[in-house]
Design a protein around this motif. Structure first.
Motif, PDB file in Angstrom:
ATOM      1  N   HIS A  77       0.142   0.377  -4.801  1.00 46.92           N
ATOM      2  CA  HIS A  77       0.225   0.143  -3.358  1.00 46.92           C
ATOM      3  C   HIS A  77       0.918   0.899  -2.606  1.00 46.92           C
ATOM      4  CE1 HIS A  77       3.180  -2.830  -3.758  1.00 46.92           C
ATOM      5  NE2 HIS A  77       3.298  -3.106  -2.673  1.00 46.92           N
ATOM      6  N   LEU A  78       1.995   1.652  -3.231  1.00 42.69           N
ATOM      7  CA  LEU A  78       2.940   2.245  -2.299  1.00 42.69           C
ATOM      8  C   LEU A  78       3.022   3.775  -2.632  1.00 42.69           C
ATOM      9  CD1 LEU A  78       6.057   0.010  -2.773  1.00 42.69           C
ATOM     10  CD2 LEU A  78       4.976   0.434  -0.808  1.00 42.69           C
ATOM     11  N   ALA A  79       1.707   3.971  -3.170  1.00 43.79           N
ATOM     12  CA  ALA A  79       1.234   5.447  -3.660  1.00 43.79           C
ATOM     13  C   ALA A  79      -0.161   5.827  -3.020  1.00 43.79           C
ATOM     14  CB  ALA A  79       1.231   5.590  -5.155  1.00 43.79           C
ATOM     15  N   GLU A  80      -0.447   5.200  -1.788  1.00 47.33           N
ATOM     16  CA  GLU A  80      -1.809   5.582  -1.246  1.00 47.33           C
ATOM     17  C   GLU A  80      -1.601   6.315  -0.033  1.00 47.33           C
ATOM     18  OE1 GLU A  80      -3.290   1.550  -0.212  1.00 47.33           O
ATOM     19  OE2 GLU A  80      -3.295   1.134  -2.232  1.00 47.33           O
ATOM     20  N   ASP A  81      -2.802   7.034   0.390  1.00 49.47           N
ATOM     21  CA  ASP A  81      -2.756   7.893   1.595  1.00 49.47           C
ATOM     22  C   ASP A  81      -1.870   7.433   2.918  1.00 49.47           C
ATOM     23  OD1 ASP A  81      -4.353   9.721   0.005  1.00 49.47           O
ATOM     24  OD2 ASP A  81      -6.200   8.982   1.186  1.00 49.47           O
ATOM     25  N   HIS A  82      -2.072   6.238   3.305  1.00 51.85           N
ATOM     26  CA  HIS A  82      -1.232   5.713   4.414  1.00 51.85           C
ATOM     27  C   HIS A  82       0.036   5.226   4.194  1.00 51.85           C
ATOM     28  CE1 HIS A  82      -2.877   1.915   2.340  1.00 51.85           C
ATOM     29  NE2 HIS A  82      -1.816   1.338   2.941  1.00 51.85           N
ATOM     30  N   THR A  83       0.735   5.332   2.814  1.00 45.79           N
ATOM     31  CA  THR A  83       1.764   4.672   2.638  1.00 45.79           C
ATOM     32  C   THR A  83       2.972   5.628   3.000  1.00 45.79           C
ATOM     33  OG1 THR A  83       1.069   4.058   0.589  1.00 45.79           O
ATOM     34  CG2 THR A  83       3.601   3.921   0.793  1.00 45.79           C
ATOM     35  N   SER A  84       3.994   4.944   3.752  1.00 47.55           N
ATOM     36  CA  SER A  84       4.926   5.881   4.360  1.00 47.55           C
ATOM     37  C   SER A  84       6.129   6.300   3.498  1.00 47.55           C
ATOM     38  CB  SER A  84       5.586   5.153   5.769  1.00 47.55           C
ATOM     39  OG  SER A  84       6.301   3.850   5.400  1.00 47.55           O
ATOM     40  N   THR A  85       6.753   7.350   3.778  1.00 46.27           N
ATOM     41  CA  THR A  85       7.899   7.666   3.245  1.00 46.27           C
ATOM     42  C   THR A  85       8.928   6.639   3.256  1.00 46.27           C
ATOM     43  OG1 THR A  85       7.642   9.850   3.583  1.00 46.27           O
ATOM     44  CG2 THR A  85       9.664   9.245   2.925  1.00 46.27           C
ATOM     45  N   TYR A  86       9.034   5.917   4.388  1.00 46.42           N
ATOM     46  CA  TYR A  86       9.994   4.683   4.685  1.00 46.42           C
ATOM     47  C   TYR A  86       9.808   3.424   3.551  1.00 46.42           C
ATOM     48  CZ  TYR A  86      12.447   0.510   6.591  1.00 46.42           C
ATOM     49  OH  TYR A  86      13.174  -0.376   6.687  1.00 46.42           O
ATOM     50  N   GLU A  87       8.204   3.149   3.387  1.00 41.61           N
ATOM     51  CA  GLU A  87       7.914   2.256   2.528  1.00 41.61           C
ATOM     52  C   GLU A  87       8.404   2.563   1.314  1.00 41.61           C
ATOM     53  OE1 GLU A  87       4.049  -0.098   3.474  1.00 41.61           O
ATOM     54  OE2 GLU A  87       3.973   2.463   3.980  1.00 41.61           O
ATOM     55  N   VAL A  88       8.129   3.771   0.648  1.00 38.51           N
ATOM     56  CA  VAL A  88       8.653   4.353  -0.756  1.00 38.51           C
ATOM     57  C   VAL A  88      10.225   4.306  -0.677  1.00 38.51           C
ATOM     58  CG1 VAL A  88       8.905   6.310  -2.097  1.00 38.51           C
ATOM     59  CG2 VAL A  88       6.722   5.740  -0.754  1.00 38.51           C
ATOM     60  N   VAL A  89      11.091   4.699   0.233  1.00 35.61           N
ATOM     61  CA  VAL A  89      12.607   4.586   0.180  1.00 35.61           C
ATOM     62  C   VAL A  89      12.916   3.204   0.240  1.00 35.61           C
ATOM     63  CG1 VAL A  89      14.395   5.079   1.459  1.00 35.61           C
ATOM     64  CG2 VAL A  89      12.772   6.749   1.247  1.00 35.61           C
ATOM     65  N   ALA A  90      12.282   2.551   0.959  1.00 36.88           N
ATOM     66  CA  ALA A  90      12.744   0.971   0.984  1.00 36.88           C
ATOM     67  C   ALA A  90      12.446   0.366  -0.317  1.00 36.88           C
ATOM     68  CB  ALA A  90      12.035   0.239   1.963  1.00 36.88           C
ATOM     69  N   HIS A  91      11.499   0.687  -1.140  1.00 34.86           N
ATOM     70  CA  HIS A  91      11.052  -0.104  -2.320  1.00 34.86           C
ATOM     71  C   HIS A  91      12.162   0.597  -3.321  1.00 34.86           C
ATOM     72  CE1 HIS A  91       9.148   0.308  -6.403  1.00 34.86           C
ATOM     73  NE2 HIS A  91       8.926  -0.987  -5.806  1.00 34.86           N
ATOM     74  N   THR A  92      12.467   1.744  -3.451  1.00 32.97           N
ATOM     75  CA  THR A  92      13.195   2.415  -4.220  1.00 32.97           C
ATOM     76  C   THR A  92      14.509   1.768  -4.304  1.00 32.97           C
ATOM     77  OG1 THR A  92      12.059   4.400  -4.570  1.00 32.97           O
ATOM     78  CG2 THR A  92      14.568   4.465  -5.181  1.00 32.97           C
ATOM     79  N   LEU A  93      15.153   1.712  -3.102  1.00 36.38           N
ATOM     80  CA  LEU A  93      16.513   1.115  -2.717  1.00 36.38           C
ATOM     81  C   LEU A  93      16.680  -0.217  -3.233  1.00 36.38           C
ATOM     82  CD1 LEU A  93      17.598   3.066   0.469  1.00 36.38           C
ATOM     83  CD2 LEU A  93      18.313   3.541  -1.761  1.00 36.38           C
ATOM     84  N   THR A  94      15.784  -1.259  -2.891  1.00 36.21           N
ATOM     85  CA  THR A  94      15.458  -2.660  -3.488  1.00 36.21           C
ATOM     86  C   THR A  94      15.637  -2.661  -4.783  1.00 36.21           C
ATOM     87  OG1 THR A  94      14.304  -3.267  -1.238  1.00 36.21           O
ATOM     88  CG2 THR A  94      14.222  -4.662  -3.131  1.00 36.21           C
ATOM     89  N   GLN A  95      14.585  -1.670  -5.261  1.00 29.86           N
ATOM     90  CA  GLN A  95      14.570  -1.774  -6.969  1.00 29.86           C
ATOM     91  C   GLN A  95      16.066  -1.427  -7.445  1.00 29.86           C
ATOM     92  OE1 GLN A  95      11.867  -3.508  -7.415  1.00 29.86           O
ATOM     93  NE2 GLN A  95      11.842  -2.455  -9.353  1.00 29.86           N
ATOM     94  N   LEU A  96      16.610  -0.570  -7.002  1.00 28.95           N
ATOM     95  CA  LEU A  96      17.771  -0.055  -7.709  1.00 28.95           C
ATOM     96  C   LEU A  96      19.155  -1.209  -7.303  1.00 28.95           C
ATOM     97  CD1 LEU A  96      18.101   3.594  -6.595  1.00 28.95           C
ATOM     98  CD2 LEU A  96      17.706   2.666  -8.827  1.00 28.95           C
ATOM     99  N   ARG A  97      18.963  -1.844  -5.946  1.00 34.89           N
ATOM    100  CA  ARG A  97      19.909  -2.759  -5.797  1.00 34.89           C
ATOM    101  C   ARG A  97      19.710  -4.124  -6.665  1.00 34.89           C
ATOM    102  NH1 ARG A  97      19.606  -1.957  -0.506  1.00 34.89           N
ATOM    103  NH2 ARG A  97      17.766  -3.235  -0.060  1.00 34.89           N
ATOM    104  N   ASN A  98      18.178  -4.333  -7.127  1.00 31.90           N
ATOM    105  CA  ASN A  98      17.995  -5.324  -8.151  1.00 31.90           C
ATOM    106  C   ASN A  98      18.914  -4.989  -9.576  1.00 31.90           C
ATOM    107  OD1 ASN A  98      16.601  -6.731  -6.264  1.00 31.90           O
ATOM    108  ND2 ASN A  98      14.755  -6.105  -6.884  1.00 31.90           N
ATOM    109  N   TYR A  99      18.861  -3.713  -9.801  1.00 30.81           N
ATOM    110  CA  TYR A  99      19.537  -3.401 -10.988  1.00 30.81           C
ATOM    111  C   TYR A  99      21.047  -3.299 -10.777  1.00 30.81           C
ATOM    112  CZ  TYR A  99      14.983  -1.947 -12.838  1.00 30.81           C
ATOM    113  OH  TYR A  99      13.413  -2.078 -13.126  1.00 30.81           O
TER     114      TYR A  99
END
Length: 147
Positions: A77-99
């Protein structure tokens, strides 16, 4: 690092390209398009870690072959035509924080800019350091309308 702050280079690469199918792993000058961005980012003297974020297992495998870290697969759902770069960056940073990983600085490297090299990256980071900017992005005027 930038003034003691850890720098994360993030390469967003989705598999669902519409206009040019599988563009991120298509050959460009004899190697996958994404490899040029990975090599440039890894060659920068400022980058502490380079991550590719993708929902596509083949892009993940190619990225790892070229030296990128792919610590997780992005949800579709974070790899669709309407997905913003902001959403992708936020997801990545959250995942990394979780690790347990946190970065103070982010360098976003689009794989569709294959002519950018490590000298360009280092020059941009030097500008940020020297001018004490909070952000910087590069643009160039198009010679013709893309549509």
């Amino acid at each position: 690092m930038i003034n003691g702050a850890k720098l994360l280079a993030l390469v967003p690469a989705r598999g669902g390209s519409k206009r040019l199918k599988r563009k991120n792993i298509l050959p460009f000058a004899g190697e996958p398009l994404i490899s040029r961005t990975i090599k440039s980012g890894l060659a920068s003297s400022f980058v502490d870690r380079l991550i590719v974020t993708t929902e596509d297992p083949e892009i993940a495998a190619v990225s790892e072959e070229w030296g990128a870290d792919v610590p997780f697969i992005r949800p579709t759902h974070l790899a669709e035509d309407h997905t913003s770069t902001y959403e992708v960056v936020a997801h990545t940073l959250t995942q990394l924080r979780n690790y347990g990983n946190q970065y103070e600085c982010l360098l976003l490297l689009q794989p569709t800019s294959p002519l950018r090299n490590y000298k360009d990256i280092n020059s941009a980071v030097e500008i940020v350091k020297r001018k004490k900017y909070k952000s910087l992005f590069s643009i160039s005027e198009s010679l013709e309308h893309p549509y």
